[in-house]
Motif scaffolding. Structure first.
Motif, PDB file in Angstrom:
ATOM      1  N   LEU A   1      26.262  -1.805 -18.414  1.00 30.03           N
ATOM      2  CA  LEU A   1      26.123  -1.975 -19.860  1.00 30.03           C
ATOM      3  C   LEU A   1      25.773  -0.651 -20.540  1.00 30.03           C
ATOM      4  O   LEU A   1      26.224  -0.372 -21.658  1.00 30.03           O
ATOM      5  CB  LEU A   1      25.068  -3.027 -20.160  1.00 30.03           C
ATOM      6  N   ALA A   2      24.969   0.171 -19.859  1.00 23.78           N
ATOM      7  CA  ALA A   2      24.627   1.471 -20.425  1.00 23.78           C
ATOM      8  C   ALA A   2      25.866   2.344 -20.587  1.00 23.78           C
ATOM      9  O   ALA A   2      26.081   2.972 -21.633  1.00 23.78           O
ATOM     10  CB  ALA A   2      23.594   2.172 -19.544  1.00 23.78           C
ATOM     11  N   LEU A   3      26.712   2.386 -19.549  1.00 22.06           N
ATOM     12  CA  LEU A   3      27.939   3.181 -19.638  1.00 22.06           C
ATOM     13  C   LEU A   3      28.931   2.561 -20.613  1.00 22.06           C
ATOM     14  O   LEU A   3      29.659   3.281 -21.314  1.00 22.06           O
ATOM     15  CB  LEU A   3      28.572   3.331 -18.255  1.00 22.06           C
ATOM     16  N   ALA A   4      28.992   1.220 -20.673  1.00 23.04           N
ATOM     17  CA  ALA A   4      29.872   0.566 -21.642  1.00 23.04           C
ATOM     18  C   ALA A   4      29.486   0.957 -23.061  1.00 23.04           C
ATOM     19  O   ALA A   4      30.350   1.202 -23.913  1.00 23.04           O
ATOM     20  CB  ALA A   4      29.818  -0.953 -21.478  1.00 23.04           C
ATOM     21  N   ALA A   5      28.179   1.053 -23.306  1.00 24.12           N
ATOM     22  CA  ALA A   5      27.696   1.371 -24.645  1.00 24.12           C
ATOM     23  C   ALA A   5      27.927   2.832 -25.013  1.00 24.12           C
ATOM     24  O   ALA A   5      28.541   3.143 -26.037  1.00 24.12           O
ATOM     25  CB  ALA A   5      26.206   1.034 -24.750  1.00 24.12           C
ATOM     26  N   ALA A   6      27.405   3.733 -24.170  1.00 23.52           N
ATOM     27  CA  ALA A   6      27.406   5.150 -24.529  1.00 23.52           C
ATOM     28  C   ALA A   6      28.722   5.849 -24.244  1.00 23.52           C
ATOM     29  O   ALA A   6      29.074   6.816 -24.923  1.00 23.52           O
ATOM     30  CB  ALA A   6      26.276   5.874 -23.796  1.00 23.52           C
TER      31      ALA A   6
ATOM     32  N   GLY B   1      35.262   1.493 -18.277  1.00 18.80           N
ATOM     33  CA  GLY B   1      36.487   0.760 -18.564  1.00 18.80           C
ATOM     34  C   GLY B   1      36.226  -0.509 -19.348  1.00 18.80           C
ATOM     35  O   GLY B   1      36.992  -0.859 -20.259  1.00 18.80           O
ATOM     36  N   GLY B   2      35.140  -1.211 -19.015  1.00 15.61           N
ATOM     37  CA  GLY B   2      34.806  -2.411 -19.761  1.00 15.61           C
ATOM     38  C   GLY B   2      34.529  -2.099 -21.224  1.00 15.61           C
ATOM     39  O   GLY B   2      34.953  -2.852 -22.120  1.00 15.61           O
ATOM     40  N   GLY B   3      33.826  -0.999 -21.469  1.00 13.19           N
ATOM     41  CA  GLY B   3      33.562  -0.604 -22.855  1.00 13.19           C
ATOM     42  C   GLY B   3      34.832  -0.223 -23.596  1.00 13.19           C
ATOM     43  O   GLY B   3      34.990  -0.537 -24.785  1.00 13.19           O
ATOM     44  N   ILE B   4      35.745   0.460 -22.914  1.00 12.45           N
ATOM     45  CA  ILE B   4      37.021   0.827 -23.545  1.00 12.45           C
ATOM     46  C   ILE B   4      37.815  -0.419 -23.902  1.00 12.45           C
ATOM     47  O   ILE B   4      38.381  -0.527 -25.009  1.00 12.45           O
ATOM     48  CB  ILE B   4      37.825   1.750 -22.612  1.00 12.45           C
TER      49      ILE B   4
ATOM     50  N   ALA C   1      27.639  -3.248 -31.536  1.00 11.46           N
ATOM     51  CA  ALA C   1      27.938  -3.596 -30.147  1.00 11.46           C
ATOM     52  C   ALA C   1      27.152  -2.714 -29.188  1.00 11.46           C
ATOM     53  O   ALA C   1      26.658  -3.173 -28.143  1.00 11.46           O
ATOM     54  CB  ALA C   1      29.437  -3.461 -29.886  1.00 11.46           C
ATOM     55  N   THR C   2      27.007  -1.433 -29.511  1.00 10.74           N
ATOM     56  CA  THR C   2      26.217  -0.523 -28.684  1.00 10.74           C
ATOM     57  C   THR C   2      24.758  -0.964 -28.638  1.00 10.74           C
ATOM     58  O   THR C   2      24.116  -0.945 -27.578  1.00 10.74           O
ATOM     59  CB  THR C   2      26.322   0.915 -29.229  1.00 10.74           C
TER      60      THR C   2
ATOM     61  N   ALA D   1      38.596  -0.703 -15.741  1.00  7.77           N
ATOM     62  CA  ALA D   1      37.443  -1.480 -15.285  1.00  7.77           C
ATOM     63  C   ALA D   1      37.440  -1.745 -13.777  1.00  7.77           C
ATOM     64  O   ALA D   1      36.425  -1.527 -13.112  1.00  7.77           O
ATOM     65  CB  ALA D   1      37.354  -2.790 -16.071  1.00  7.77           C
ATOM     66  N   PRO D   2      38.567  -2.201 -13.180  1.00  8.97           N
ATOM     67  CA  PRO D   2      38.541  -2.450 -11.731  1.00  8.97           C
ATOM     68  C   PRO D   2      38.899  -1.230 -10.890  1.00  8.97           C
ATOM     69  O   PRO D   2      38.918  -1.316  -9.661  1.00  8.97           O
ATOM     70  CB  PRO D   2      39.608  -3.538 -11.564  1.00  8.97           C
ATOM     71  N   SER D   3      39.198  -0.125 -11.538  1.00 13.09           N
ATOM     72  CA  SER D   3      39.719   1.027 -10.794  1.00 13.09           C
ATOM     73  C   SER D   3      38.683   1.636  -9.858  1.00 13.09           C
ATOM     74  O   SER D   3      39.040   2.199  -8.819  1.00 13.09           O
ATOM     75  CB  SER D   3      40.242   2.096 -11.760  1.00 13.09           C
ATOM     76  N   ILE D   4      37.404   1.536 -10.209  1.00 12.20           N
ATOM     77  CA  ILE D   4      36.373   2.123  -9.356  1.00 12.20           C
ATOM     78  C   ILE D   4      36.398   1.487  -7.972  1.00 12.20           C
ATOM     79  O   ILE D   4      36.352   2.170  -6.948  1.00 12.20           O
ATOM     80  CB  ILE D   4      34.985   1.933  -9.987  1.00 12.20           C
TER      81      ILE D   4
END
Length: 390
Positions: A18-23, A146-149, A176-177, A260-263
């Motif tokens: 969630l932190a990476l999705a936000a920032a 990816g989820g944030g994008i 949203a952030t 999102a699933p690429s990692i």
């Protein structure tokens, strides 16, 4: 209170997500789908648009360097949550900005915030999942980008369809952030970390960087330059083509959904062939996607370019950081910050040069081809230590 973070690695990784999705996914990359609406509504020419993007990446570079300082007061979680709050404020602030100076300042500060979030969330999550014997959960953490994008693609498209202008799109993105920040506050556990730069091995954190690690750092910077031109301007490229414009919302969504699933996919590739080889292979695929985005107009090509971009750029970022942490001695935050700084330098230069190139040539073809070459060089650099390191 004992440190129970290692006993709850999944919530910790979800908090990092969630932190990476936000920032990152929102705070940094929402500019891409909003940019076509800003370009028309402000208005902005390509050079100005590139300069705003570069201001964000310059802030990212400054933030990465600041995060590497070993004497920052307070714990890592405190810096993480503070940076998330700054990201929410600067994202929403773009909607109220009245001119170029405000745009540049807000995007600069947003870049500082995103670097702090990446460095401190990665340091917390990677340490905790390793302590719990669950290193594979790093994929969950990094999938937040990816989820944030993907969220930004859906959010901006829905708002645009409802007639909301670019200012409202920025306000909604800031909200949203903030929501992600509140959830991350609950999920990322409080730990007995002392100073952000401290640690049991802090006295070893300034050990000289090895030759393989230095090559990885340089390659990471080239990767930053190589991905960012397409990641910044792909929506503008689509918007300026009458044949491609109908698929504009789906192109950015394709980037996010493939990211999102690429990692997880790239972690499995790395487990089979090694992290350096996986990094190099992903750079080659990304170079192909960057080239496809401008070589020939066509819906199939642009969608494939979006999938190749999304399916590689987060994976490359994660592979680089995980490998750098593996090679680091002592507190990994210093090496993570140096990697982030190299990445930030490359991506700071990219949009500015691409905007100037588009102004001079009338298209993003030459800047994008230069980016593809940078990715190929990064691939070759990383393979050198992979073949020669003992």
């Amino acid at each position: 209170m004992p440190d129970t973070a290692a006993s709850r690695p999944v919530p910790t990784a979800l908090g990092g997500l969630l932190a990476l999705a936000a920032a990152m996914g929102i705070g940094r990359f929402v500019y891409t789908p909003i940019l076509p609406y800003m370009a028309e509504g402000v208005p902005l020419d390509p050079a100005a648009a590139g300069l705003i993007a570069s201001a964000n990446f310059f802030g990212y570079l400054v933030g990465a360097l600041a995060a590497s300082v070993g004497t920052l007061p307070g714990g890592r979680r405190r810096w993480l949550l503070g940076a998330l709050l700054l990201s929410a404020a600067t994202t929403a602030g773009m909607g109220a900005a009245g001119g170029m100076s405000a745009f540049l300042l807000l995007r600069f500060l947003g870049g500082v915030a995103s670097a702090f979030v990446l460095v401190f969330s990665s340091a917390i999550v990677l340490d905790r999942v390793a302590a719990a014997g669950r290193p594979g959960l790093s994929a969950l953490h990094f999938s937040g980008v990816g989820g944030g994008i993907a969220l930004t693609a859906v959010l901006v498209a829905a708002l645009a369809a409802a007639g909301v202008d670019w200012r409202g799109q920025w306000y909604a993105s800031g909200a949203a952030t903030l929501a992600c920040l509140l959830a991350a506050t609950l999920l990322v556990p409080a730990t007995p970390d002392t100073a952000a730069g401290s640690g049991a091995d802090g006295h070893r954190s300034k050990a000289p960087l090895s030759a393989p690690l230095l090559r990885l750092i340089v390659a990471y910077g080239l990767y930053g330059f190589g991905y960012v031109i397409t990641a910044t301007f792909i929506s503008v490229i689509v918007r300026t083509s009458s044949d491609l414009r109908p698929v504009e919302p789906y192109v950015w969504l394709a980037v996010g959904l493939s990211a999102a699933p690429s990692i997880l996919a790239w972690n499995r590739v790395a487990a089979r062939i090694g992290a350096a080889q996986a990094f190099a292979f992903a750079c080659v695929l990304e170079a192909l996607g960057v080239g496809l985005s401008v070589i020939e107009a066509g819906i199939a090509n642009i969608l494939l370019a979006a999938v190749l971009l999304g399916g590689t750029f987060v994976g490359i970022a994660a592979l680089g950081l995980v490998e750098a942490r593996r090679q680091a001695t002592g507190d990994p935050r210093r090496v993570l910050a140096v990697m982030t700084a190299s990445f930030g330098l490359g991506q700071m230069v990219g949009p500015w040069l691409a905007g100037l190139g588009a102004e001079l040539t009338g298209s993003f073809v030459l800047p994008s081809l230069a980016a593809a070459v940078a990715l190929l060089v990064a691939s070759a650099l990383v393979l050198v230590p992979a073949r020669t390191a003992p």
